[in-house]
Structures are given as C-alpha cells and as structure tokens.
Design a protein around this motif. Structure first.
Motif: not given
Length: 278
Positions: A109-124, A79-84, A26-29, A58-61
């Motif tokens: 549609p009412n132009a009343d919601q800002a969109v703020k989000i990062s890129a999908a960053m790969p992380y292994e 341990n594995g590949k992810y996207k954050f 478990l500690q290794y994985d 967090i998303y799987n690769n």
C-alpha cells in the motif's frame, strides 16, 4: 540353555536383517536434491556464505507447504512430485506457510516493497534432471522527479496517489489479481518542491490497460490540502525497470500537468509508446 542361546542368535540375525532391509527401503524411497541452480533475472545467483536466509520453498504436488531450505546444503526428499520456488527475499515474499494455490503477494500500500520470486517449478524425484529456479522481478519503479527552480512556500508536504490496476501477484500460475487499487505516500519538503523526487515500487503493467495514473496533493504542516494536481495520461511499469516522469510541480494555474518528460529505463519512449501514455 543351548536352545535359548540359539533362539537369541536367530532373533538377533532377524533384527539385523530387518534393519538392513529398512535401510535399503529408505535409500530406495529417498533422493538427494543436488542438481539445481538459482538465477536472479536470468543471471547466476547464490546465497552469500554465512547467511542463514532460506531461499527455497518446497510444496507437495497438491500445493500443500512441505519445507523451506537453505541453498547452502543438499537435502533429501521422499520420492514423489513437488513444486519448488526460490526468492532472494523469503521473509517478505512468503511470510507464513500457506498452500501454494493460496499464495498471493499483495501490492504494497505504500509502494515500497519489491516482488521477486520464481515460477513454481515442478520437480519429481528421483531427481534426474537439473532444476533451474529463475527469480524474476514482478515489479518496477515509478520515479517522480520535480524540475522546479522556483519554490512554492504554500505547502510543506507532498502526498502522491498512484492508481493501479493490479492488487496482487498469484504465485501458483504467475498471474496478477486484476483489481483497482490506490497506493499513496507522503513526503516532506522544506524547499517548496525543489529537488523533490520519489520512487514507487509497483507491479509490472504488461499492457496499456494496466497503466498507472497519478494524482498529487500539496499540504501544509497541518495536512491541510492547498492544491491538487493530476498528471495527464497513464504510464507503463516494466518489470525490473524504471519509468521516470520529470515535470514542474509549481507551475501556476495547471491543475492538470501536461508538460512532462518520460524516460523508460533511461530512454525516451517511441511515438507509439507516447500515444499509449497520452
């Protein structure tokens, strides 16, 4: 009896050994995600203490949704590949878990919601390097401001239509859905247009071909249209910026409003930018 006791002792030792081995595996994985930072438009950002918002997704690769975490605590992942992803408004940006490749944030549609989000960053994992998640504004503000000093009592409602070229933001590859769309909003006026102002939150345009255009309807209390005006030209929207258009609503015999002042983030546009608007 002695043989039975010996057998039990052996079995016990085997169980202890198996448990120890399982812990080692478990500690290794599994690795602790501990070395990450979150920014908002390039500036340090952190979740206020006591707030239960979970800004990290967090998303799987392959794009399958894996988990949603608070930034207050460290957590472990196999341990594995992810996207954050990170966003300071998670309930608005990711209202329900879907595959990352299908995650499209629509233009409100009412132009009343800002969109703020990062890129999908790969992380292994094991996670040896620092991960920086920079939450970026993908929208800006179109501000309409009336300069009138003479009221027009013929109308009590102003309905504005903004024609845009982008209908959504695709998170997986930081692209926009290129599609003609009209957003609209009505606003009551008790002053015949004097002091009218309204803000429309729209996707950034990035190029002249994506500039937005504006049509205004003037209506009675019964929503009967008494006149319609169009603002000539088209206008850029800057990410995390403000494009302000100041003009007279009530000039007579002007179905097309050509006299207006434009400020982009408080600064008058250059000659080149004016040509692009006109």
């Amino acid at each position: 009896m002695k043989k039975i006791r010996n057998s039990i002792a052996v079995i016990g030792m085997l169980l202890l050994l198996m448990t120890a081995c399982s812990k080692d595996v478990l500690q290794y994985d599994t690795s602790i995600v501990k070395d990450f930072v979150i920014q908002l438009n390039g500036e340090p950002w952190s979740l206020n203490t006591g707030i239960s918002t979970k800004p990290i997704f967090i998303y799987n690769n392959d794009g399958d949704f894996f988990a949603n975490y608070s930034s207050h605590y460290r957590f472990a992942l196999d341990n594995g590949k992810y996207k954050f992803l990170a966003t300071d408004i998670p309930e608005q940006m990711v209202p329900s878990p879907v595959n990352l490749n299908d995650l499209i944030i629509p233009q409100s549609p009412n132009a009343d919601q800002a969109v703020k989000i990062s890129a999908a960053m790969p992380y292994e994992s094991p996670f040896a390097n620092k991960l920086t998640m920079n939450i970026l504004a993908r929208t800006g503000v179109l501000r309409l401001k009336a300069l009138d000093i003479v009221a027009d009592p013929s109308y009590t409602n102003i309905k504005t239509y903004v024609k845009v070229k982008r209908s959504g933001y695709k998170v997986a590859d930081e692209t926009f859905v290129q599609e003609d769309l009209t957003v609209s909003r009505s606003k009551k006026t008790t002053s015949g247009g004097i002091n009218y102002t309204d803000d429309f939150i729209l996707f950034q345009t990035d190029a002249e071909v994506n500039n937005v255009s504006i049509l205004i309807e003037f209506m009675t209390d019964d929503l009967v249209v008494v006149k319609t005006k169009e603002i000539s030209g088209s206008f850029p929207i800057l990410a995390n910026g403000v494009t302000q258009i100041s003009f007279n609503l009530n000039d007579v015999d002007t179905p097309i409003i050509e006299n207006y002042e434009v400020l982009i983030n408080g600064v008058a546009p250059t000659a080149k930018q004016i040509n692009q608007i006109k």
